[in-house]
Scaffold this motif. Structure first.
Motif: not given
Length: 204
Positions: A147-153
């Protein structure tokens, strides 16, 4: 099948006093070797004590029960999987495709590295309180990392739990298919990466 002495297993007749942490590491390493060479059914606390050249109370003190030992092995696998993923993410490119590809390849690679060892451990622990607890902890940690890794996208709503749990289910299924040679590792990684990208795109 006998287990040859290794750096973590002193030759018979030679006792080396280890710290508690070093002894635990030794016992974990020997446990993995027993599972790999003899199968999960062969891994018992008395068998581990014999292979490590230590008294049975030493092994019982570290693990308590066979299920306790198996749970420690699963946590050990989880820690190594997390370390591989963290390293890969730190070196990955900046795009969503880059991140998805890294998550997919790291997940599949970790399952393949353990061969048939982890499925055997999971099968032996199936339905036990120890398994429920350690697997749940692992699943939640992995989901939050993704979630943290993909949230910016993703969009302002972020990434919902349903999509992340679906992604995890796909990761498990595709990795198991690759381990059993039903698909190639490359096919599993590409499919999982596409699933991750699609999940994020739907949140935009």
């Amino acid at each position: 099948m006998s287990i040859a002495p290794s750096p973590s297993q002193p030759p018979a007749g030679k006792r080396i006093r280890l710290s508690r942490a070093d002894r635990l590491r030794q016992l974990i390493d020997i446990s993995w070797r027993i599972v790999r060479e003899e199968g999960t059914d062969a891994l018992t606390l008395p068998r581990l004590a014999q292979a490590a050249g230590v008294a049975k109370p030493v092994v019982y003190d570290h693990f308590g029960t066979r299920n306790g030992l198996l749970a420690v092995l699963y946590r050990d696998y989880d820690l190594r999987q997390t370390a591989v993923l963290d390293t890969a993410l730190a070196k990955s490119g900046p795009t969503l495709t880059d991140k998805a590809a890294v998550i997919a390849s790291a997940y599949v690679a970790c399952v393949l590295t353990q061969g048939n060892e982890i499925p055997g451990v999971l099968a032996a622990l199936a339905g036990s309180p120890e398994m429920d607890r350690v697997k749940r902890d692992y699943q939640l940690a992995f989901i939050e990392k993704c979630r943290a890794t993909l949230a910016p996208f993703a969009g302002e709503r972020g990434i919902g739990n349903a999509g992340l749990w679906a992604m995890l289910g796909a990761a498990d299924s595709l990795s198991e298919a690759a381990a059993s040679a039903d698909v190639t590792p490359e096919e599993a990684e590409v499919e999982l990466s596409d699933i991750i990208v699609g999940m994020v795109d739907r949140q935009r």
